[in-house]
Scaffold this motif. Sequence first.
Motif, short mmCIF file in Angstrom:
data_model
loop_
_atom_site.label_atom_id
_atom_site.label_comp_id
_atom_site.label_asym_id
_atom_site.label_seq_id
_atom_site.Cartn_x
_atom_site.Cartn_y
_atom_site.Cartn_z
N LEU A 180 0.83 -1.21 0.00
CA LEU A 180 0.00 0.00 0.00
C LEU A 180 0.86 1.25 0.00
CD1 LEU A 180 -2.80 1.26 0.13
CD2 LEU A 180 -2.69 1.11 2.62
N TRP A 181 1.97 1.23 0.75
CA TRP A 181 2.84 2.41 0.81
C TRP A 181 3.55 2.62 -0.52
CZ3 TRP A 181 0.90 4.63 4.66
CH2 TRP A 181 0.49 3.91 5.78
N SER A 182 3.85 1.54 -1.22
CA SER A 182 4.46 1.67 -2.54
C SER A 182 3.50 2.34 -3.53
CB SER A 182 4.87 0.30 -3.08
OG SER A 182 5.79 -0.33 -2.20
N ILE A 252 -8.80 4.93 -9.52
CA ILE A 252 -8.62 3.48 -9.58
C ILE A 252 -7.36 3.09 -10.36
CG2 ILE A 252 -9.90 3.13 -11.72
CD1 ILE A 252 -11.16 0.67 -10.54
N GLN A 253 -6.75 4.06 -11.06
CA GLN A 253 -5.67 3.71 -11.99
C GLN A 253 -4.47 3.08 -11.28
OE1 GLN A 253 -7.01 6.77 -11.61
NE2 GLN A 253 -7.29 7.82 -13.55
N TYR A 254 -4.00 3.71 -10.21
CA TYR A 254 -2.76 3.24 -9.59
C TYR A 254 -2.94 1.88 -8.92
CZ TYR A 254 -0.24 7.48 -10.61
OH TYR A 254 0.40 8.49 -11.29
N VAL A 255 -4.00 1.72 -8.13
CA VAL A 255 -4.17 0.44 -7.44
C VAL A 255 -4.50 -0.67 -8.44
CG1 VAL A 255 -4.78 1.34 -5.18
CG2 VAL A 255 -6.55 1.12 -6.92
N TYR A 256 -5.20 -0.34 -9.51
CA TYR A 256 -5.55 -1.36 -10.50
C TYR A 256 -4.32 -1.82 -11.27
CZ TYR A 256 -7.63 -3.59 -14.58
OH TYR A 256 -7.95 -4.47 -15.58
N ILE A 257 -3.50 -0.85 -11.73
CA ILE A 257 -2.35 -1.20 -12.57
C ILE A 257 -1.20 -1.78 -11.73
CG2 ILE A 257 -0.55 -0.22 -14.06
CD1 ILE A 257 -2.71 1.73 -15.09
N LEU A 258 -0.95 -1.21 -10.56
CA LEU A 258 0.20 -1.64 -9.77
C LEU A 258 -0.04 -2.96 -9.05
CD1 LEU A 258 1.46 1.75 -8.29
CD2 LEU A 258 2.47 0.42 -10.13
N THR A 259 -1.20 -3.11 -8.41
CA THR A 259 -1.42 -4.31 -7.58
C THR A 259 -2.73 -5.02 -7.87
OG1 THR A 259 -2.49 -3.02 -5.85
CG2 THR A 259 -0.09 -3.28 -5.70
N GLY A 262 -4.28 -6.48 -4.74
CA GLY A 262 -3.51 -7.43 -3.94
C GLY A 262 -2.31 -6.78 -3.29
N PRO A 263 -1.49 -7.53 -2.62
CA PRO A 263 -1.72 -8.93 -2.26
C PRO A 263 -2.65 -9.06 -1.06
CG PRO A 263 0.38 -8.15 -1.40
CD PRO A 263 -0.18 -7.02 -2.20
N ALA A 264 -3.49 -10.07 -1.08
CA ALA A 264 -4.44 -10.36 0.01
C ALA A 264 -5.34 -9.16 0.29
CB ALA A 264 -3.69 -10.76 1.29
N ASN A 265 -5.74 -8.44 -0.76
CA ASN A 265 -6.68 -7.32 -0.66
C ASN A 265 -6.16 -6.15 0.18
OD1 ASN A 265 -8.71 -10.03 -0.37
ND2 ASN A 265 -9.05 -8.66 -2.08
N VAL A 266 -4.88 -6.05 0.43
CA VAL A 266 -4.38 -4.96 1.27
C VAL A 266 -4.37 -3.62 0.54
CG1 VAL A 266 -2.96 -6.47 2.71
CG2 VAL A 266 -1.97 -5.42 0.66
N THR A 267 -4.55 -3.62 -0.79
CA THR A 267 -4.60 -2.35 -1.53
C THR A 267 -5.93 -2.19 -2.26
OG1 THR A 267 -3.60 -3.35 -3.50
CG2 THR A 267 -2.09 -2.39 -1.88
N GLU A 268 -6.93 -2.95 -1.87
CA GLU A 268 -8.22 -2.89 -2.58
C GLU A 268 -9.09 -1.77 -2.00
OE1 GLU A 268 -10.92 -6.24 -4.50
OE2 GLU A 268 -11.09 -6.20 -2.32
N THR A 269 -9.16 -0.66 -2.71
CA THR A 269 -10.02 0.44 -2.32
C THR A 269 -11.46 0.15 -2.75
OG1 THR A 269 -9.50 1.59 -4.37
CG2 THR A 269 -8.14 2.11 -2.45
N PHE A 270 -12.41 0.98 -2.29
CA PHE A 270 -13.80 0.66 -2.60
C PHE A 270 -14.16 0.80 -4.08
CE2 PHE A 270 -14.57 5.22 -2.04
CZ PHE A 270 -15.54 5.48 -2.98
N PRO A 271 -13.57 1.76 -4.84
CA PRO A 271 -13.87 1.75 -6.29
C PRO A 271 -13.37 0.48 -6.97
CG PRO A 271 -12.91 3.85 -5.63
CD PRO A 271 -12.72 2.91 -4.49
N LEU A 272 -12.20 -0.02 -6.54
CA LEU A 272 -11.68 -1.25 -7.15
C LEU A 272 -12.52 -2.45 -6.74
CD1 LEU A 272 -9.40 -2.28 -8.94
CD2 LEU A 272 -8.06 -2.74 -6.88
N LEU A 273 -13.01 -2.46 -5.49
CA LEU A 273 -13.89 -3.55 -5.07
C LEU A 273 -15.18 -3.55 -5.91
CD1 LEU A 273 -14.67 -5.84 -3.13
CD2 LEU A 273 -15.57 -4.09 -1.58
N ALA A 274 -15.73 -2.36 -6.14
CA ALA A 274 -16.93 -2.28 -6.98
C ALA A 274 -16.65 -2.78 -8.39
CB ALA A 274 -17.43 -0.83 -7.02
N TYR A 275 -15.48 -2.44 -8.92
CA TYR A 275 -15.09 -2.93 -10.25
C TYR A 275 -14.99 -4.45 -10.27
CZ TYR A 275 -12.14 -3.84 -14.29
OH TYR A 275 -11.61 -4.34 -15.46
N HIS A 276 -14.34 -5.01 -9.25
CA HIS A 276 -14.19 -6.47 -9.20
C HIS A 276 -15.55 -7.16 -9.07
CE1 HIS A 276 -9.73 -6.20 -7.77
NE2 HIS A 276 -9.85 -6.19 -9.08
#
Length: 314
Positions: A180-182, A252-259, A262-276
């Motif tokens: 997440l920090w990365s 959603i761009q950074y969390v979607y493209i970088l991780t 993942g891993p283990a949903n530690v970077t899954e924000t709510f827009p990405l969860l809605a997308y998934h």
Amino acid sequence: MVVLRQAERTVASPGVRTSRLGRDFWLGYALTLPAVLVVVGLVAYPLGYAFWLSLQDIKVGGQGQFIGFGNYARLLFDSQSRIYGLFWNSVKVTALYTGGALAGKFVIGMVSALILNAQIRARHFWRTLLFVPWAIPAVVSAFTWKWIYNDVNGVLNTFFTNLGLVERPILFLADPRIALWSVLVAAIWQGAPFWTMTFLAGLQAIPRELYEAAAIDGATPLQQYFRITLPLLTPVITVTVMLSAIWTSNAIQYVYILTNGGPANVTETFPLLAYHEGMTAYDLGIASAIPLVFFPVFAILIYFLTRRMLRQEG
């Protein structure tokens, strides 16, 4: 009395009501019609349709079944539901991601603006150079950061290995402790120039005479910052924080493209969860309900943001 009755009839007539709106009454409506159509077509209709989907148990390609606020209850209260843990995890991740990004952008933006507002050599060159990250499309910069973080041939791991600082590659995007920090570092790098630009514009609007008078009174630079700069920049800071909070939490761009969450949903924000949920689980009802849970929060933010901006224009 006759004159008064004639005046009342005149006021009550439709023709006079129209005249009060001006002779260009219909022209005004015609000119605003395109804007109204855009708002209805691109905002009101999608929002209303998403709300209607959130009230149904519906999968992609299937028939929907009306369940009222059942999807919202599963998200917020049903601890036995599959989505319950994922949703609250995304709330925590979004809060950390947004709060960390705002803090990082504020510090970097304020320091950069103070430096660029000073009389330094080649100031225009440094200003141009500092604004470059903001001009790069988010998708392009996200893929660039993915290459920088690569554990095989990435820039950082190659650099650290050549210096002998690490024996094994650092898994920037695969280690749950630092993933997440990365992602945050990349988001801050791309968004900080906007903060610098707004803070710099605010600094240039502060009269120099205030600083000169404070210096004559013996105020140190630190006292000048907290007694003059920070109070006068408060309106700019408030607007910037609200705008950036809306943009960052919805991005959603950074969390979607970088991780990709993942891993283990530690970077899954709510827009990405809605997308998934919509694109992977094909659950349109839940996918529509997730962002709408946050709609009141954003509506309040937008209300205060708009009111403050209109007040500044007035």
